[in-house]
Motif scaffolding. Structure first.
Motif, PDB file in Angstrom:
ATOM      1  N   LEU A  91       0.809  -1.213   0.000  1.00  0.00           N
ATOM      2  CA  LEU A  91       0.000   0.000   0.000  1.00  0.00           C
ATOM      3  C   LEU A  91       0.847   1.271   0.000  1.00  0.00           C
ATOM      4  N   ARG A  92       1.981   1.242   0.655  1.00  0.00           N
ATOM      5  CA  ARG A  92       2.795   2.457   0.740  1.00  0.00           C
ATOM      6  C   ARG A  92       3.328   2.881  -0.629  1.00  0.00           C
ATOM      7  N   GLN A  93       3.377   1.956  -1.570  1.00  0.00           N
ATOM      8  CA  GLN A  93       3.838   2.298  -2.914  1.00  0.00           C
ATOM      9  C   GLN A  93       2.706   2.883  -3.766  1.00  0.00           C
ATOM     10  N   THR A  94       1.474   2.632  -3.376  1.00  0.00           N
ATOM     11  CA  THR A  94       0.344   2.892  -4.263  1.00  0.00           C
ATOM     12  C   THR A  94      -0.684   3.868  -3.718  1.00  0.00           C
ATOM     13  N   VAL A  95      -0.814   3.962  -2.410  1.00  0.00           N
ATOM     14  CA  VAL A  95      -1.845   4.804  -1.791  1.00  0.00           C
ATOM     15  C   VAL A  95      -1.151   5.946  -1.054  1.00  0.00           C
ATOM     16  N   GLN A  96      -1.497   7.170  -1.393  1.00  0.00           N
ATOM     17  CA  GLN A  96      -0.852   8.346  -0.832  1.00  0.00           C
ATOM     18  C   GLN A  96      -1.494   8.735   0.490  1.00  0.00           C
ATOM     19  N   THR A  97      -0.702   9.256   1.397  1.00  0.00           N
ATOM     20  CA  THR A  97      -1.178   9.736   2.687  1.00  0.00           C
ATOM     21  C   THR A  97      -0.869  11.224   2.833  1.00  0.00           C
ATOM     22  N   LEU A  98      -1.591  11.883   3.726  1.00  0.00           N
ATOM     23  CA  LEU A  98      -1.360  13.306   3.939  1.00  0.00           C
ATOM     24  C   LEU A  98       0.060  13.579   4.407  1.00  0.00           C
ATOM     25  N   ALA A 145       0.810  14.175   0.562  1.00  0.00           N
ATOM     26  CA  ALA A 145      -0.323  14.653  -0.232  1.00  0.00           C
ATOM     27  C   ALA A 145      -0.731  16.050   0.231  1.00  0.00           C
ATOM     28  N   ALA A 146      -0.401  16.361   1.462  1.00  0.00           N
ATOM     29  CA  ALA A 146      -0.662  17.702   1.991  1.00  0.00           C
ATOM     30  C   ALA A 146       0.464  18.650   1.610  1.00  0.00           C
ATOM     31  N   GLU A 147       0.112  19.901   1.423  1.00  0.00           N
ATOM     32  CA  GLU A 147       1.106  20.960   1.256  1.00  0.00           C
ATOM     33  C   GLU A 147       1.631  21.381   2.623  1.00  0.00           C
ATOM     34  N   SER A 148       0.714  21.379   3.601  1.00  0.00           N
ATOM     35  CA  SER A 148       1.106  21.714   4.970  1.00  0.00           C
ATOM     36  C   SER A 148       0.114  21.081   5.927  1.00  0.00           C
ATOM     37  N   CYS A 149       0.592  20.779   7.120  1.00  0.00           N
ATOM     38  CA  CYS A 149      -0.253  20.220   8.178  1.00  0.00           C
ATOM     39  C   CYS A 149       0.259  20.721   9.520  1.00  0.00           C
ATOM     40  N   VAL A 182      -8.283   7.117  -0.906  1.00  0.00           N
ATOM     41  CA  VAL A 182      -8.816   6.241  -1.945  1.00  0.00           C
ATOM     42  C   VAL A 182      -9.962   6.941  -2.675  1.00  0.00           C
ATOM     43  N   ASN A 183     -10.224   6.483  -3.884  1.00  0.00           N
ATOM     44  CA  ASN A 183     -11.247   7.076  -4.735  1.00  0.00           C
ATOM     45  C   ASN A 183     -12.613   6.504  -4.389  1.00  0.00           C
ATOM     46  N   PRO A 238       3.171   6.850  -5.640  1.00  0.00           N
ATOM     47  CA  PRO A 238       4.193   6.922  -6.692  1.00  0.00           C
ATOM     48  C   PRO A 238       4.085   5.841  -7.766  1.00  0.00           C
ATOM     49  N   TYR A 239       3.355   4.740  -7.461  1.00  0.00           N
ATOM     50  CA  TYR A 239       3.226   3.653  -8.431  1.00  0.00           C
ATOM     51  C   TYR A 239       1.769   3.224  -8.566  1.00  0.00           C
TER      52      TYR A 239
END
Length: 535
Positions: free
Chosen positions: A67-74, A88-92, A180-181, A201-202
């Motif tokens: 999952l870490r290769q395919t699903v993005q996190t904030l 995925a976040a610009e800032s947090c 996820v979508n 990224p993949y």
């Protein structure tokens, strides 16, 4: 090429609130053939666990590394460890002084791999979905401090927490918080099989045989926008039945990199090999731990004295020496020695192994001896040395004359459902942390909705010590509460910590980036790999 053994120090520092902007990069390509990475992790979709790669269900190191290769996190943990940074976040960052309100602004232009734009509502959907499904893996507990998720416009997400949680930025870096979508994932049920769609990224293409994924093919995602510099175009993870088969594939050039789980003998051989060998071994600081867990409701171990006697008898130094050598170290707490807040609570309570002291504990509790019990372990998840480890534990306990222990192994896809149903009284498990903080070595085992489904509960831990420890952004300030938790565990013994281990990566000598392909939490960072020049 001369063999290089590289040791990277674990960086487990202070946890501070994060409020930063990070620019993305899309500079890497790598080119050439796919880099093939071997693993002994098995990926099965079974009746008991039909959705192994759904972020709302997945909760083991192998599937998380898919999952870490395919699903993005904030947020994401940086390659050299340390505090999480925006992805995925610009800032947090926390927007209040009490660490109870956490806000993130999304990076502009984010898209899922199919080209759909990502909005704050998609983030809310993903987080709320995992919280609502409450999968029996227990992974939803990582999000347990969330009260509500609010969106403002298309790019701002605000998390209102039930209580202060200084570790929350780390939790947003784990796959359960993956975006996820909604078009691909049902709000109320898990997505079965081996399909994964995200914005990482993949992209993933899975090759299967029956109910197993045998090969995971990762292709660089052209729509990815984040902080990672992806240094290759394609990586494959190939699953092997055992370490010997994986090693033979590396020797034959069929794979380029070998990760978990290598046998102690393989690591020793690679360490001692001649300098002109065309394979390299990298030693990476790790936070993996192994432990015995108890179903404290099971009649044979319901008496605390039985569990305490086992803690008094087990000789960790002998166990490590006989089975793992220099590749592991004795562990006297759930929290590893390199993590802020660690305390040697089990050694402080029991001292050196002693059959006489164990006998006194059992006699005082009027427990008849020898105590007959079975130690259960998994045969295919933590490496071939696991059987030797349990043979050593069996010998130590039986040699005391106080126990009559048998051992029984089972494949992971059988072992885990049985453990979750409470079928084992005593069983062996490993833990690769979700993030490198003491909280993640304690709360998952001891808090409400713990992932072991353990009947053990201590109100002081759940109602006072864990919440109070999470109020402290400076983790040194949380040490007193963290130590108190560890002392209670040593007294009540719902778990016996055994050892903490190092991590190793072996590769063909034309592969670069292996120093960073694993972080201390055993996270695979496949984007770091590239082909260089052998010699």
């Amino acid at each position: 090429m001369n063999r290089k053994t590289l040791v990277l120090p674990a960086v487990v520092g202070l946890l501070a609130p994060v409020l930063a902007a990070c620019g993305g990069t899309d500079s890497g390509s790598g080119g050439g053939d796919a880099i093939v990475v071997g693993t002994t992790d098995r990926f099965s979709a079974t009746k008991d666990a039909p959705a192994p790669l759904d972020p709302a269900y997945s909760y083991d190191v192998g599937t998380w590394n898919i999952l870490r290769q395919t699903v993005q996190t904030l947020m994401i943990q940086p390659k050299g460890d340390g505090d999480p940074v925006p992805e995925a976040a610009e800032s947090c960052g926390f927007t209040d002084s009490g660490n109870e309100r956490y806000a993130c602004t999304l990076r502009s232009g984010l898209k899922f791999s199919n080209g759909d734009a990502i909005t704050a509502e998609d983030v809310k959907f993903s987080i709320d979905r995992a919280r609502a499904i409450k999968a029996d893996s227990g992974v939803f507990a990582l999000l347990s401090t969330i009260d509500t998720v609010e969106t403002q416009g298309d790019d701002k997400v605000i998390f209102h927490l039930k209580t202060a949680d200084a570790t929350f930025p780390f939790k947003l870096s784990t796959p359960v918080a993956g975006i996820v979508n909604p078009d691909d994932y049902d709000k109320g049920k898990l997505r079965e099989g081996f399909s994964v769609d995200g914005s990482g990224p993949y992209t993933l293409s899975a090759e299967t045989e029956g109910d197993e994924m045998t090969r995971a093919v990762f292709t660089k995602n052209p729509n990815y926008k984040g902080t990672l510099d992806v240094k290759n175009d394609k990586v494959e993870i190939l699953s092997f039945t055992d370490a010997d088969a994986m090693g033979a594939a590396l020797d034959g050039g069929d794979i380029d990199v070998m990760t978990r789980t290598m046998s102690p003998e393989q690591i020793d051989a690679l360490s001692d090999a001649a300098a002109d060998n065309d394979e390299d071994l990298v030693e990476v600081a790790g936070l993996e731990i192994r432990y015995l867990a108890f179903n404290t409701s099971a009649p044979v171990v319901k008496s605390k004295a039985v569990r305490q006697a086992m803690a008094q008898l087990i000789d960790r130094s002998e166990l490590v020496s006989e089975v793992y050598g220099t590749q592991a170290e004795p562990l006297y707490s759930l929290v590893p020695a390199t993590v802020t807040g660690h305390s040697n609570s089990f050694f402080n309570t029991y001292g050196d192994p002693s059959a006489d002291k164990a006998k006194e504990l059992l006699e005082e509790a009027d427990v008849s001896t020898p105590v007959k019990l079975t130690l259960n372990y998994t045969t295919d998840h933590y490496g071939t040395a696991t059987k030797q480890e349990f043979e050593q534990l069996q010998k130590q306990l039986n040699d005391s004359g106080l126990f009559d222990v048998s051992i029984e192994g089972a494949a992971w896809d059988t072992f885990i459902p049985a453990e979750r149903k409470g079928e084992y009284a005593v069983y062996g498990m490993g833990w690769f942390p979700d993030f490198p903080d003491a909280d993640n070595f304690l709360a998952p085992f001891l808090d409400k909705d713990n992932f072991l489904k353990s009947p053990y509960s201590n109100d002081e831990i759940t109602d006072t010590l864990i919440p109070e420890s999470r109020r402290e952004a400076d983790r040194l300030s949380a040490a007193a509460n963290l130590t108190a938790i560890q002392d209670i565990v040593a007294e009540d013994v719902p778990i016996i910590p055994l050892w903490q281990g190092k991590q190793y990566v072996a590769s063909r000598d034309d592969i670069t980036g292996t120093a960073y392909v694993l972080n201390s939490s055993a996270t695979l960072q496949l984007w770091e790999l590239a082909r260089g020049v052998s010699g």
